[in-house]
Design an enzyme around this catalytic site. Structure first.
Site, PDB file in Angstrom:
ATOM      1  N   SER A   1       0.823  -1.208   0.000  1.00 20.56           N
ATOM      2  CA  SER A   1       0.000   0.000   0.000  1.00 20.56           C
ATOM      3  C   SER A   1       0.856   1.256   0.000  1.00 20.56           C
ATOM      4  O   SER A   1       1.927   1.306   0.608  1.00 20.56           O
ATOM      5  CB  SER A   1      -0.900  -0.004   1.243  1.00 20.56           C
ATOM      6  OG  SER A   1      -1.541   1.246   1.411  1.00 20.56           O
TER       7      SER A   1
ATOM      8  N   GLN B   1       0.667  -0.402  -4.790  1.00 15.37           N
ATOM      9  CA  GLN B   1      -0.633   0.283  -4.898  1.00 15.37           C
ATOM     10  C   GLN B   1      -0.412   1.780  -4.767  1.00 15.37           C
ATOM     11  O   GLN B   1       0.288   2.255  -3.875  1.00 15.37           O
ATOM     12  CB  GLN B   1      -1.572  -0.226  -3.804  1.00 15.37           C
ATOM     13  CG  GLN B   1      -2.926   0.484  -3.767  1.00 15.37           C
ATOM     14  CD  GLN B   1      -2.915   1.728  -2.889  1.00 15.37           C
ATOM     15  OE1 GLN B   1      -2.159   1.809  -1.922  1.00 15.37           O
ATOM     16  NE2 GLN B   1      -3.744   2.701  -3.230  1.00 15.37           N
TER      17      GLN B   1
ATOM     18  N   TYR C   1      -2.016   5.751  -4.610  1.00 13.54           N
ATOM     19  CA  TYR C   1      -2.984   6.841  -4.555  1.00 13.54           C
ATOM     20  C   TYR C   1      -2.331   8.048  -5.222  1.00 13.54           C
ATOM     21  O   TYR C   1      -1.139   8.310  -5.008  1.00 13.54           O
ATOM     22  CB  TYR C   1      -3.341   7.208  -3.117  1.00 13.54           C
ATOM     23  CG  TYR C   1      -4.225   6.217  -2.406  1.00 13.54           C
ATOM     24  CD1 TYR C   1      -5.565   6.067  -2.748  1.00 13.54           C
ATOM     25  CD2 TYR C   1      -3.733   5.434  -1.371  1.00 13.54           C
ATOM     26  CE1 TYR C   1      -6.386   5.166  -2.096  1.00 13.54           C
ATOM     27  CE2 TYR C   1      -4.544   4.522  -0.703  1.00 13.54           C
ATOM     28  CZ  TYR C   1      -5.859   4.398  -1.068  1.00 13.54           C
ATOM     29  OH  TYR C   1      -6.674   3.502  -0.424  1.00 13.54           O
TER      30      TYR C   1
ATOM     31  N   THR D   1      -5.343   2.829  -7.506  1.00 14.19           N
ATOM     32  CA  THR D   1      -6.671   2.862  -6.890  1.00 14.19           C
ATOM     33  C   THR D   1      -7.447   4.055  -7.428  1.00 14.19           C
ATOM     34  O   THR D   1      -7.013   5.196  -7.316  1.00 14.19           O
ATOM     35  CB  THR D   1      -6.561   2.940  -5.354  1.00 14.19           C
ATOM     36  OG1 THR D   1      -5.949   1.733  -4.888  1.00 14.19           O
ATOM     37  CG2 THR D   1      -7.926   3.077  -4.706  1.00 14.19           C
TER      38      THR D   1
ATOM     39  N   ARG E   1     -16.676   6.239   6.972  1.00 13.22           N
ATOM     40  CA  ARG E   1     -16.295   5.109   7.815  1.00 13.22           C
ATOM     41  C   ARG E   1     -16.622   5.475   9.262  1.00 13.22           C
ATOM     42  O   ARG E   1     -15.859   6.158   9.953  1.00 13.22           O
ATOM     43  CB  ARG E   1     -14.820   4.790   7.626  1.00 13.22           C
ATOM     44  CG  ARG E   1     -14.495   4.489   6.165  1.00 13.22           C
ATOM     45  CD  ARG E   1     -13.043   4.193   5.909  1.00 13.22           C
ATOM     46  NE  ARG E   1     -12.796   4.019   4.472  1.00 13.22           N
ATOM     47  CZ  ARG E   1     -11.615   3.743   3.936  1.00 13.22           C
ATOM     48  NH1 ARG E   1     -10.557   3.613   4.741  1.00 13.22           N
ATOM     49  NH2 ARG E   1     -11.483   3.604   2.644  1.00 13.22           N
TER      50      ARG E   1
ATOM     51  N   LYS F   1      -7.464  -0.422 -10.282  1.00 12.29           N
ATOM     52  CA  LYS F   1      -8.107  -1.087  -9.147  1.00 12.29           C
ATOM     53  C   LYS F   1      -9.325  -0.280  -8.682  1.00 12.29           C
ATOM     54  O   LYS F   1      -9.197   0.872  -8.292  1.00 12.29           O
ATOM     55  CB  LYS F   1      -7.110  -1.223  -7.984  1.00 12.29           C
ATOM     56  CG  LYS F   1      -7.665  -1.874  -6.733  1.00 12.29           C
ATOM     57  CD  LYS F   1      -6.585  -1.968  -5.660  1.00 12.29           C
ATOM     58  CE  LYS F   1      -7.105  -2.645  -4.406  1.00 12.29           C
ATOM     59  NZ  LYS F   1      -8.123  -1.860  -3.700  1.00 12.29           N
TER      60      LYS F   1
ATOM     61  N   HIS G   1     -13.357  -1.793  -2.679  1.00 12.86           N
ATOM     62  CA  HIS G   1     -12.583  -1.218  -1.576  1.00 12.86           C
ATOM     63  C   HIS G   1     -13.014  -1.814  -0.228  1.00 12.86           C
ATOM     64  O   HIS G   1     -13.143  -1.115   0.769  1.00 12.86           O
ATOM     65  CB  HIS G   1     -12.721   0.310  -1.551  1.00 12.86           C
ATOM     66  CG  HIS G   1     -11.469   1.005  -1.105  1.00 12.86           C
ATOM     67  ND1 HIS G   1     -10.717   1.768  -1.947  1.00 12.86           N
ATOM     68  CD2 HIS G   1     -10.836   1.046   0.083  1.00 12.86           C
ATOM     69  CE1 HIS G   1      -9.673   2.269  -1.281  1.00 12.86           C
ATOM     70  NE2 HIS G   1      -9.737   1.835  -0.056  1.00 12.86           N
TER      71      HIS G   1
ATOM     72  N   ARG H   1     -16.011  -0.331   1.815  1.00 13.09           N
ATOM     73  CA  ARG H   1     -15.849   0.792   2.738  1.00 13.09           C
ATOM     74  C   ARG H   1     -15.974   2.151   2.053  1.00 13.09           C
ATOM     75  O   ARG H   1     -15.756   3.177   2.683  1.00 13.09           O
ATOM     76  CB  ARG H   1     -14.483   0.707   3.436  1.00 13.09           C
ATOM     77  CG  ARG H   1     -14.367  -0.484   4.379  1.00 13.09           C
ATOM     78  CD  ARG H   1     -12.970  -0.604   4.936  1.00 13.09           C
ATOM     79  NE  ARG H   1     -12.011  -0.758   3.849  1.00 13.09           N
ATOM     80  CZ  ARG H   1     -10.767  -0.278   3.881  1.00 13.09           C
ATOM     81  NH1 ARG H   1     -10.346   0.406   4.932  1.00 13.09           N
ATOM     82  NH2 ARG H   1      -9.951  -0.480   2.875  1.00 13.09           N
TER      83      ARG H   1
END
EC number: 1.1.3.15
Length: 363
Positions: free
Chosen positions: A99, A120, A122, A148, A157, A223, A247, A250
């Site tokens: 991540s 991964q 962002y 992502t 959340r 993703k 995800h 979430r």
């Protein structure tokens, strides 16, 4: 933490994890593979004395189509965090995805030894930060980018809001240390939500998939795709593959479970790029379902984190072995000796139309 480490990984996986899922409302948010969504149509009298589960993902041969999904901040689960997960995935002969929000950097994970690893990503507002991070991952030997695309804003959340979630003071987002982006400040609601609002680029669009291809030779996996429309655009944008993901349920309530969205996405790509499934896999039977519906492989997240919390690296090794053994048994009992023999005819789903009788069938 010591008390958790002394727990049996098997007991934790089979009892505690479902309990936590229920209390978090995940079943209502359709993250899991519904027990009634797929049924098997096993074939019999086939020699299954030898089962081959190996496969090739983006040119890399792995021992099974079960890979590790990106999960953030793993040192909150265990002191060794991403180090332990990387070693366990490598020992299992499969792929680990790190991540962006890891508590270990790309260089630190690479230092654990050989292994096939994806990164991964962002996309931050500061594109220089993104470019720098991608190049670091490439230098560290990572083999692909999992971009992502379903998080222009963080979903609501409520547990994070209630607990005013933030990283413990002894941990940081290691990939962003030295960039004034590694700290997550306390907030009136969720520190993570505030961090995302301040840093993640809401203008992210398909042109950025093409931009990423200009700054790295690594293939780009998109993703967060759950519709056929977006799958077709991903192909046109030059994506090397698609990860069907909601995800972990979430982000947006009332999206379908990934198993329900998978076949639509697979059909839309028309075999031009591989499609993977992320989310809801808890048993080897779930892996079989996904492959029968057209997935080239699956990624697991929560099982890894829960087993990591229970027994560290040994726990992750155990859960990967458990899923491998279950998947191999499912293949054998379904009459499949290799992954290419797993077909749509091996399952029936709740959304199938009734099968017409075979012409040779007698009343």
């Amino acid at each position: 933490m010591k008390r958790l480490q002394r727990r049996s990984c098997l007991r934790w996986y089979t009892t505690t994890m479902p309990l936590v899922q229920k209390t978090n409302g995940l079943f209502k948010r359709t993250e899991t593979l519904s027990l009634g969504s797929c049924y098997f149509r096993p074939r019999i009298l086939i020699d299954v004395s030898k089962i081959d589960m190996t496969t090739t993902i983006l040119g890399f041969k792995i021992s099974m189509p079960i890979m590790v999904a990106p999960t953030a901040m793993q040192k909150m689960a265990h002191p060794e965090g991403e180090y332990a997960t990387a070693r366990a995935a490598s020992a299992a002969g499969t792929i680990m995805t790190l991540s962006s929000w890891a508590t270990s950097s790309v260089e630190e994970v690479a230092s654990t030894g050989p292994g096939i690893r994806f990164f991964q990503l962002y996309v931050y507002k500061n594109r220089n930060v993104v470019e720098q991070l991608v190049r670091r991952a490439e230098r560290a030997g990572f083999k692909a980018i999992a971009l992502t695309v379903d998080t222009p804003r963080l979903g609501r959340r409520e547990s994070d809001i209630k607990n005013r979630f933030t990283l413990p003071p002894n941990l940081t987002l290691k990939n962003f240390e030295g960039l004034d982006l590694g700290k997550m400040d306390e907030a009136n609601d969720s520190g993570l939500a505030s961090y995302v609002a301040g840093q993640i680029d809401r203008t992210l669009s398909w042109k950025d998939v093409q931009w990423l291809q200009t700054i790295t030779k690594m293939p780009i996996l998109v993703k967060g795709v759950i519709t056929g429309e977006d799958a077709r655009i991903a192909v046109q944008a030059g994506a090397a593959g698609i990860i069907v993901s909601n995800h972990g349920a979430r982000q947006l309530d009332y999206v379908p479970a990934t198993i329900s969205a998978l076949e639509e996405v697979v059909k839309a790509t028309q075999g031009r790029i591989p499609v993977f499934l992320d989310g809801g896999v808890r048993r080897g039977t779930d892996v079989f379902k996904a492959l029968a519906l057209g997935a080239s492989g699956i990624f697991i997240g929560r099982p890894v984190v829960f087993s990591l919390a229970a027994e560290g690296e040994a726990g992750v090794r155990k859960v990967l072995q458990m899923l491998r053994d279950e998947f191999e048994l499912t293949m054998a009992l379904s009459g499949c000796r290799s992954l290419k023999e797993i077909t749509r005819n091996h399952i029936t789903t709740e959304w199938d139309t009734p099968r017409p009788p075979h012409p040779s069938a007698r009343l």
